[in-house]
Design an enzyme around this catalytic site. Structure first.
Site, short mmCIF file in Angstrom:
data_model
loop_
_atom_site.label_atom_id
_atom_site.label_comp_id
_atom_site.label_asym_id
_atom_site.label_seq_id
_atom_site.Cartn_x
_atom_site.Cartn_y
_atom_site.Cartn_z
N GLN A 69 7.34 9.99 3.79
CA GLN A 69 7.85 9.75 2.44
C GLN A 69 9.37 9.88 2.34
O GLN A 69 10.01 9.19 1.57
CB GLN A 69 7.20 10.71 1.44
N THR A 94 0.84 -1.20 0.00
CA THR A 94 0.00 0.00 0.00
C THR A 94 0.87 1.26 0.00
O THR A 94 0.37 2.36 0.16
CB THR A 94 -0.91 0.03 1.24
N ALA A 131 6.10 5.57 9.55
CA ALA A 131 4.81 5.23 8.96
C ALA A 131 4.89 5.50 7.47
O ALA A 131 5.80 6.20 7.00
CB ALA A 131 3.72 6.08 9.60
N LYS A 132 3.90 4.98 6.76
CA LYS A 132 3.92 5.14 5.30
C LYS A 132 3.89 6.61 4.89
O LYS A 132 4.34 6.97 3.83
CB LYS A 132 2.75 4.37 4.67
N ARG A 133 3.38 7.47 5.80
CA ARG A 133 3.32 8.90 5.44
C ARG A 133 4.70 9.56 5.43
O ARG A 133 4.87 10.62 4.85
CB ARG A 133 2.37 9.65 6.39
#
Ligand code: GLU
Length: 281
Positions: free
Chosen positions: A257, A14, A253-255
């Site tokens: 970047q 994801t 976290a995936k946020r």
């Protein structure tokens, strides 16, 4: 002869892998390789709306760049819905699963109206609204085309399974708490399985002997142990590792970047630098 050690890394495509994933993958890889065992890679993409092929391709590429190799074929969960369906049929035959027609809003309303709402590790537990629906009512709603998820009746499941436990490296045996997460979803409205069911079936079918993953998933192991018991699977050993955090102590976290392996690579970082930042020299 002791069983060969088989670990796995099971990311969801994801987003791009970040330093926290690198730490998790390196931990599982080293556990297997240091023991002459096998390291498996599984792509957990049951959430077909959120998962993207380009993220899956990036995962394979980033792991190879990190210097990690895996044994056998990559197992992609979306190719194996039939396996999860077969396990689900068995649970349904046991009478430990029921259809739940509630929307998120229904559940939130029910919880807000309750005098006291029991909480689990992820927040308030499902209040059990659909557990007591009469069979005729269930049939009528299904016939009318109402969408439904399937939930595990954790009290019935606990009765059927009896006491169970799992071994957590570092802390020892942990008694299973079948009601910790309440009546969890076993098959979602939009997907014929759920994280809990797919991970339990896959760890079994892939012969995983040591589940190495982040400590945030330790509570979920109470559900996986229960499902293993119901389905007659061996329970692997568990080693839940700490979560890697940034300089401010926040978990990745995936946020984030800027801390994806991709971004670090593009900024010129060498494999050795990234392995070091993930705690492995
Ligand atoms: N797919 C899960 C994740 O990306 C990991 C599941 C597991 O290791 O059991 O967080």
């Amino acid at each position: 002869m002791p069983l060969p050690l088989i670990t796995r890394f099971a990311p969801s495509p994801t987003g791009y892998l970040h330093l926290g994933h690198a730490f998790s993958a390196l931990t599982a890889w080293h556990r297997a390789r240091d023991a002459g065992g096998r390291f498996l890679l599984r792509i957990e993409d049951i959430d077909i709306r959120r998962c993207k092929p380009e993220f899956e391709a990036a995962i394979l590429d980033d792991l190879a760049w990190l210097g990690l190799d895996w044994d056998g074929d990559v197992r992609r969960q979306s190719d194996h819905f039939a396996d999860y369906g077969a396990a689900l049929d068995r649970l349904q035959d046991m009478g430990v699963v029921y259809p739940c027609f509630c929307t998120r809003a229904d559940i939130a309303r029910e919880i807000a109206a309750a005098q006291s709402a029991p909480h689990g590790p992820d927040g308030p537990l499902y209040p059990g609204t659909c557990r007591g629906l009469a069979p005729a009512e269930r049939r009528a709603r299904v016939k009318a085309g109402a969408e439904f998820a399937l939930r595990l009746d954790c009290a019935k499941a606990a009765d059927r399974a009896g006491p169970y436990r799992f071994f957590e490296e570092g802390s020892g045996w942990i008694d299973g708490e079948p009601g910790l997460h309440g009546d969890v979803v076993i098959a979602r409205k939009d997907t014929p399985t759920s994280y809990h069911l797919a991970v339990t079936v896959d760890d079994h079918l892939q012969g995983v002997t040591l589940v190495s993953r982040g400590i945030d998933l330790l509570p979920a192991t109470h559900v996986h142990g229960l499902l293993q018991r119901l389905l007659g699977y061996e329970t692997p050993r568990y080693a839940h590792h700490r979560l890697l955090t940034d300089a401010q102590g926040r978990r990745f976290a995936k946020r984030d970047q800027s801390l994806t392996l991709r971004a670090l690579r593009e900024a010129g970082a060498a494999t050795a630098d990234v392995r070091k930042r993930a705690g492995f020299d």
